[in-house]
Write an enzyme that holds these catalytic residues in place. Structure first.
Site, PDB file in Angstrom:
ATOM      1  NE  ARG A  47      -2.228   9.028  -4.042  1.00 49.94           N
ATOM      2  CZ  ARG A  47      -0.988   9.190  -3.595  1.00 49.94           C
ATOM      3  NH1 ARG A  47      -0.262   8.138  -3.226  1.00 49.94           N
ATOM      4  NH2 ARG A  47      -0.480  10.406  -3.499  1.00 49.94           N
TER       5      ARG A  47
ATOM      6  CG  LEU B 210      -1.936  -1.056   1.445  1.00 47.36           C
ATOM      7  CD1 LEU B 210      -2.630  -0.872   2.792  1.00 47.36           C
ATOM      8  CD2 LEU B 210      -2.950  -1.052   0.321  1.00 47.36           C
ATOM      9  CG  ASP B 211       0.166   4.549  -2.651  1.00 44.33           C
ATOM     10  OD1 ASP B 211       0.893   3.717  -3.232  1.00 44.33           O
ATOM     11  OD2 ASP B 211      -0.688   5.233  -3.237  1.00 44.33           O
ATOM     12  CE  LYS B 212       5.720   8.192   5.232  1.00 39.84           C
ATOM     13  NZ  LYS B 212       6.834   9.175   5.167  1.00 39.84           N
TER      14      LYS B 212
END
Length: 236
Positions: free
Chosen positions: A151, A51-53
């Site tokens: 996103r 997952l993205d930070k």
């Protein structure tokens, strides 16, 4: 940051990752990552996906090589059902739709992606769950696992994820934007944001492993629950 274990057995562990924590170590290796925390606890641990930070929610790590191979193949083969929840800017015209737009790396900016016909096929289904004056609370199902897919796809249709500094704007959600007669308390020098982190959460994963079906869910973090409460209160 103590990761919340959602589920574990002898083969894998599923964690509700907080926003702001790396999934795996970055190239410099100077910042704390969830994988390092799990290695400290379990010893050897294997990356299946990431997952993205700044995205919170469910992420799975394998405990052995055979499970790692099986789960990795399931993710790559699009056999895993992946659902996210998020807040976007504005209200999409279609309450339910799909975004089918290929994704590739930005030719001039490391760590940023773009939609482009020469990119890799990428498909996101979305559904508007609740509409507020300025925002929409949405569910996303991703059929592919491209970097920054949700996103980028939301930016692509003109409704970027709230607090997205890469594909939208980093402007926090403020109560003064929702509440008509907002007054700052005398003790406060400036307004405290309702939300200043990326408004995206990995909510559900469903997959088969060793003949068993797993349906896993990560509870929304308190800051997103509190935000929804305020949006419902002031947007009616």
């Amino acid at each position: 940051m103590r990761p919340e274990i959602i589920f574990e057995n002898e083969y894998f562990v599923a964690v509700n990752k907080p926003a702001g924590l790396l999934s795996i170590p970055d190239r410099l290796g100077q910042e704390l990552s969830l994988k390092q925390l799990l290695k400290d606890r379990y010893g050897e641990i294997y990356t299946v996906h990431r997952l993205d930070k700044d995205t919170s929610g469910i992420i799975v790590f394998a405990k052995d090589e055979a499970t790692h191979k099986q789960l990795s193949q399931s993710f790559e083969g699009r056999e895993v059902e992946k659902y996210y929840l998020g807040l976007v800017q504005g209200i999409p015209f279609n309450k339910q739709d799909s975004v089918d737009a290929s994704i590739m790396e930005h030719p001039g900016k490391t760590g940023k992606m773009i939609t482009h016909v020469k990119g890799k096929a990428s498909l996101t289904d979305y559904e508007v769950l609740e509409s507020f004056r300025l925002y929409s609370w949405m569910q996303f199902r991703i059929h592919t696992g491209r970097t920054h897919q949700i996103r980028l796809h939301m930016q692509h249709i003109g409704h970027p994820i709230v607090c997205d500094d890469l594909y939208g704007d980093a402007q926090p959600v403020l109560l003064s934007a929702l509440k008509k007669k907002f007054k700052l308390s005398k003790a406060a020098e400036e307004e405290r944001p309702l939300l200043s982190r990326l408004a995206l959460h990995s909510h559900r994963l469903s997959f088969d492993l060793n003949g068993e079906r797993f349906e896993l869910e990560a509870e929304l973090p308190k800051e997103l629950r509190a935000l929804l409460q305020q949006l419902r209160k002031w947007s009616s």
